[in-house]
Design a protein around this motif. Sequence first.
Motif, PDB file in Angstrom:
ATOM      1  N   GLU A 298       2.225 -25.021   0.292  1.00  0.00           N
ATOM      2  CA  GLU A 298       3.035 -23.756   0.437  1.00  0.00           C
ATOM      3  C   GLU A 298       2.679 -22.821   0.189  1.00  0.00           C
ATOM      4  N   ALA A 299       1.969 -22.708  -1.058  1.00  0.00           N
ATOM      5  CA  ALA A 299       1.295 -21.253  -1.635  1.00  0.00           C
ATOM      6  C   ALA A 299       0.003 -21.149  -0.554  1.00  0.00           C
ATOM      7  N   LEU A 300      -0.690 -22.197  -0.181  1.00  0.00           N
ATOM      8  CA  LEU A 300      -1.780 -21.811   0.824  1.00  0.00           C
ATOM      9  C   LEU A 300      -1.122 -21.180   2.010  1.00  0.00           C
ATOM     10  N   ALA A 301      -0.063 -21.621   2.737  1.00  0.00           N
ATOM     11  CA  ALA A 301       0.501 -21.025   3.797  1.00  0.00           C
ATOM     12  C   ALA A 301       1.059 -19.599   3.705  1.00  0.00           C
ATOM     13  N   ASN A 302       1.645 -19.419   2.351  1.00  0.00           N
ATOM     14  CA  ASN A 302       2.240 -18.101   2.120  1.00  0.00           C
ATOM     15  C   ASN A 302       0.805 -17.100   1.791  1.00  0.00           C
ATOM     16  N   ALA A 303      -0.216 -17.543   1.476  1.00  0.00           N
ATOM     17  CA  ALA A 303      -1.312 -16.585   1.115  1.00  0.00           C
ATOM     18  C   ALA A 303      -1.837 -16.336   2.702  1.00  0.00           C
ATOM     19  N   VAL A 304      -2.037 -17.274   3.537  1.00  0.00           N
ATOM     20  CA  VAL A 304      -2.562 -17.018   4.855  1.00  0.00           C
ATOM     21  C   VAL A 304      -1.430 -16.188   5.460  1.00  0.00           C
ATOM     22  N   ARG A 305      -0.187 -16.071   5.412  1.00  0.00           N
ATOM     23  CA  ARG A 305       0.592 -15.302   6.079  1.00  0.00           C
ATOM     24  C   ARG A 305       0.293 -13.928   5.628  1.00  0.00           C
ATOM     25  N   GLU A 306       0.110 -13.790   4.199  1.00  0.00           N
ATOM     26  CA  GLU A 306       0.078 -12.572   3.488  1.00  0.00           C
ATOM     27  C   GLU A 306      -1.112 -11.785   4.163  1.00  0.00           C
ATOM     28  N   ALA A 307      -2.395 -12.689   4.272  1.00  0.00           N
ATOM     29  CA  ALA A 307      -3.623 -12.163   4.665  1.00  0.00           C
ATOM     30  C   ALA A 307      -3.448 -11.604   5.996  1.00  0.00           C
ATOM     31  N   ALA A 308      -2.740 -12.300   6.862  1.00  0.00           N
ATOM     32  CA  ALA A 308      -2.716 -11.935   8.504  1.00  0.00           C
ATOM     33  C   ALA A 308      -1.784 -11.004   8.569  1.00  0.00           C
ATOM     34  N   ARG A 309      -0.926 -10.235   7.484  1.00  0.00           N
ATOM     35  CA  ARG A 309       0.140  -9.230   7.530  1.00  0.00           C
ATOM     36  C   ARG A 309      -0.585  -8.010   7.990  1.00  0.00           C
ATOM     37  N   PRO A 310      -0.440  -7.083   8.894  1.00  0.00           N
ATOM     38  CA  PRO A 310      -1.013  -5.863   8.982  1.00  0.00           C
ATOM     39  C   PRO A 310      -0.884  -4.920   7.883  1.00  0.00           C
ATOM     40  N   GLN A 311      -1.920  -4.271   7.691  1.00  0.00           N
ATOM     41  CA  GLN A 311      -1.798  -3.325   6.458  1.00  0.00           C
ATOM     42  C   GLN A 311      -0.839  -2.274   6.706  1.00  0.00           C
ATOM     43  N   GLU A 312      -0.024  -1.669   5.705  1.00  0.00           N
ATOM     44  CA  GLU A 312       0.905  -0.700   5.829  1.00  0.00           C
ATOM     45  C   GLU A 312       0.367   0.794   6.231  1.00  0.00           C
ATOM     46  N   ARG A 313       0.956   1.336   7.176  1.00  0.00           N
ATOM     47  CA  ARG A 313       0.497   2.546   7.212  1.00  0.00           C
ATOM     48  C   ARG A 313       1.296   3.706   6.267  1.00  0.00           C
TER      49      ARG A 313
END
Length: 141
Positions: free
Chosen positions: A95-110
């Motif tokens: 679950e921690a790995l999946a959350n880290a992948v989701r966080e890394a794939a999220r676009p950077q906030e403008r």
Amino acid sequence: MGSRRGPLKSAVPSNIVSPVRRCSRTACGRPAVATLTYVYADSTAVLGPLATYAEPHCYDLCAEHSERLTAPRGWEVVRLTDGSAPARPSGDDLEALANAVREAARPQERAAGGGGNGARGVDPTEGGRRGHLRVLRSPEP
């Protein structure tokens, strides 16, 4: 007439010995992975990782024989695990790995108020950026 037998084999043993230790069980030639020893005073059989050196009063066992090991009635079997073996991932790890992948794939906030020109807000602690790495300035006292 020549002999029908094959070439003579040397009666002198070879100096080359296999570095792989074999299972001590009769007629088993598989490589040893564990060492079995007994503590007679405590009626205990101890099965642990393969010992560094072959000891005369210890038995080296293959994976199959170490898994099927049983002790005499009234004896206890202690199985020591090797800490160097990789542990199986738990549900929390996945679950921690999946959350880290989701966080890394999220676009950077403008940054807000950047207008339609696509400019990003600049973090005052960020000194430079190269690809996905950032250089951070040390906070000034």
